[in-house]
Design an enzyme around this catalytic site. Structure first.
Site, PDB file in Angstrom:
ATOM      1  N   GLN A  90       0.851  -1.197   0.000  1.00  0.00           N
ATOM      2  CA  GLN A  90       0.000   0.000   0.000  1.00  0.00           C
ATOM      3  C   GLN A  90       0.881   1.240   0.000  1.00  0.00           C
ATOM      4  O   GLN A  90       0.387   2.351  -0.129  1.00  0.00           O
ATOM      5  CB  GLN A  90      -0.873   0.017   1.259  1.00  0.00           C
ATOM      6  CG  GLN A  90      -1.843  -1.126   1.352  1.00  0.00           C
ATOM      7  CD  GLN A  90      -2.472  -1.184   2.738  1.00  0.00           C
ATOM      8  OE1 GLN A  90      -3.452  -0.509   3.022  1.00  0.00           O
ATOM      9  NE2 GLN A  90      -1.915  -1.989   3.612  1.00  0.00           N
ATOM     10  N   ASN A  91       2.183   1.027   0.191  1.00  0.00           N
ATOM     11  CA  ASN A  91       3.090   2.165   0.305  1.00  0.00           C
ATOM     12  C   ASN A  91       3.460   2.720  -1.060  1.00  0.00           C
ATOM     13  O   ASN A  91       3.572   1.985  -2.032  1.00  0.00           O
ATOM     14  CB  ASN A  91       4.350   1.764   1.069  1.00  0.00           C
ATOM     15  CG  ASN A  91       4.029   1.408   2.501  1.00  0.00           C
ATOM     16  OD1 ASN A  91       2.921   1.689   2.963  1.00  0.00           O
ATOM     17  ND2 ASN A  91       4.956   0.786   3.190  1.00  0.00           N
ATOM     18  N   ASP A  93       6.202   4.792  -1.314  1.00  0.00           N
ATOM     19  CA  ASP A  93       7.519   5.411  -1.129  1.00  0.00           C
ATOM     20  C   ASP A  93       8.681   4.806  -1.909  1.00  0.00           C
ATOM     21  O   ASP A  93       9.764   5.374  -1.962  1.00  0.00           O
ATOM     22  CB  ASP A  93       7.866   5.405   0.376  1.00  0.00           C
ATOM     23  CG  ASP A  93       7.784   4.007   0.992  1.00  0.00           C
ATOM     24  OD1 ASP A  93       8.145   3.012   0.341  1.00  0.00           O
ATOM     25  OD2 ASP A  93       7.358   3.917   2.165  1.00  0.00           O
ATOM     26  N   HIS A 108      -1.629   1.072  -4.346  1.00  0.00           N
ATOM     27  CA  HIS A 108      -2.015   2.475  -4.139  1.00  0.00           C
ATOM     28  C   HIS A 108      -1.136   3.438  -4.945  1.00  0.00           C
ATOM     29  O   HIS A 108      -1.086   4.631  -4.643  1.00  0.00           O
ATOM     30  CB  HIS A 108      -1.961   2.835  -2.653  1.00  0.00           C
ATOM     31  CG  HIS A 108      -3.111   2.273  -1.870  1.00  0.00           C
ATOM     32  ND1 HIS A 108      -3.150   2.235  -0.503  1.00  0.00           N
ATOM     33  CD2 HIS A 108      -4.278   1.706  -2.284  1.00  0.00           C
ATOM     34  CE1 HIS A 108      -4.298   1.686  -0.094  1.00  0.00           C
ATOM     35  NE2 HIS A 108      -4.985   1.341  -1.162  1.00  0.00           N
ATOM     36  N   CYS A 116      -1.738  12.364 -15.950  1.00  0.00           N
ATOM     37  CA  CYS A 116      -2.795  13.314 -16.279  1.00  0.00           C
ATOM     38  C   CYS A 116      -3.977  13.115 -15.320  1.00  0.00           C
ATOM     39  O   CYS A 116      -4.432  11.988 -15.117  1.00  0.00           O
ATOM     40  CB  CYS A 116      -3.256  13.078 -17.715  1.00  0.00           C
ATOM     41  SG  CYS A 116      -4.662  14.132 -18.166  1.00  0.00           S
ATOM     42  N   SER A 178      -2.806  -0.977   9.438  1.00  0.00           N
ATOM     43  CA  SER A 178      -3.800  -0.835  10.510  1.00  0.00           C
ATOM     44  C   SER A 178      -5.049  -1.675  10.249  1.00  0.00           C
ATOM     45  O   SER A 178      -5.895  -1.823  11.122  1.00  0.00           O
ATOM     46  CB  SER A 178      -4.204   0.635  10.646  1.00  0.00           C
ATOM     47  OG  SER A 178      -4.723   1.101   9.418  1.00  0.00           O
TER      48      SER A 178
END
Ligand code: NAD
Length: 233
Positions: A90-91, A93, A108, A116, A178
């Site tokens: 889900q990161n 980074d 994600h 765009c 979480s």
């Protein structure tokens, strides 16, 4: 793990916390909850503010290094054939790749990509730049460009691919999440409701919101606990 086993690993913000990237839960940006800024409504109302927020996140993510938990997953995957291991994060980074993980699935999206905002058909592109008010990037079609991440209020990327991987996994391991951000938080429940046994495991600082769906819960910092959990597998 025997030869037939297939592992699905889901990581969340907690795995990057020890690298210095704040989790969403219990933290804020300039006094505002992250969920308010990483949000399609915030983009529609104030794209300059959202780009300022993401520019700061880009700056922060550029400065940090992967930690022992990212490396433990990369090393574990090296010891298995590619079709037996699926890493879904889900990161946004990029720290899994920085630790050497290959074929990371970004459900994600990616912080260092831009696309765009009108989805005109132009592909997302690698982009490390920061954008200030008055100089937001524009697509060739004229629309604003935005970070290539999934916001609250939007659908995660390629859920059909995720579903195929869930269908064949026999071990599901969630790390540093979480269990409260949907629909990803429901992956483990889907596994428990289907036919056939799947071992479900969790590693994190505290019990997740979806704790009842996990067979094993290992509490602690991912950097301290994850390598041992993987070793036992
Ligand atoms: P979350 O913020 O909702 O929860 C993070 C969890 O990690 C918490 O339960 C916390 O107790 C746990 N945690 C904190 N430190 C830990 C550690 N050292 N070891 C193990 N666990 C630890 O995060 P989420 O469930 O991933 O959902 C939030 C959404 O925000 C996701 O979409 C996520 O991708 C995004 N996000 C991404 C980043 C990033 O890319 N690094 C950072 C913040 C949020």
């Amino acid at each position: 793990m025997d030869e037939s086993m297939h592992i699905f690993v889901l990581t969340g913000a907690g795995i990057s916390a020890e690298s210095g990237i704040p989790v969403f839960q219990g933290t804020s940006w300039r006094g505002r909850p992250h969920a308010e800024l990483a949000n399609i409504h915030a983009w529609n109302a104030d794209p300059e503010l959202v780009w300022e927020y993401y520019s700061e996140r880009r700056r922060r993510a550029r400065e940090v290094q992967p930690n022992a938990a990212h490396f433990a997953l990369a090393n574990f995957a090296e010891s298995l054939s590619a079709n037996r291991f699926f890493l879904c994060t889900q990161n946004v980074d990029g720290l899994h790749e920085a630790a050497g993980s290959k074929n990371v699935f970004h459900v994600h999206g990616c912080l260092f990509e831009t696309r765009c905002a009108d989805e005109c058909g132009q592909l997302a592109f690698a982009d490390t730049k920061e954008y200030a008010a008055g100089s937001l990037p524009r697509c060739v079609c004229g629309a604003l460009q935005r970070p290539n991440v999934c916001w609250f209020g939007e659908q995660p990327y390629e859920l059909d691919r995720v579903q195929r991987e869930l269908d064949q996994c026999s071990v599901f391991l969630a790390v540093g999440t979480s269990g409260s951000v949907q629909p990803v938080a429901s992956f483990v429940a889907m596994l428990k409701q289907r036919r056939g046994p799947t071992r479900t495991m969790f590693v994190g600082l505290e019990r997740p919101a979806n704790a009842s769906y996990f067979d094993d819960i290992h509490l602690g910092k991912a950097s301290a606990v994850l390598a041992e959990v993987l070793r036992r597998l």
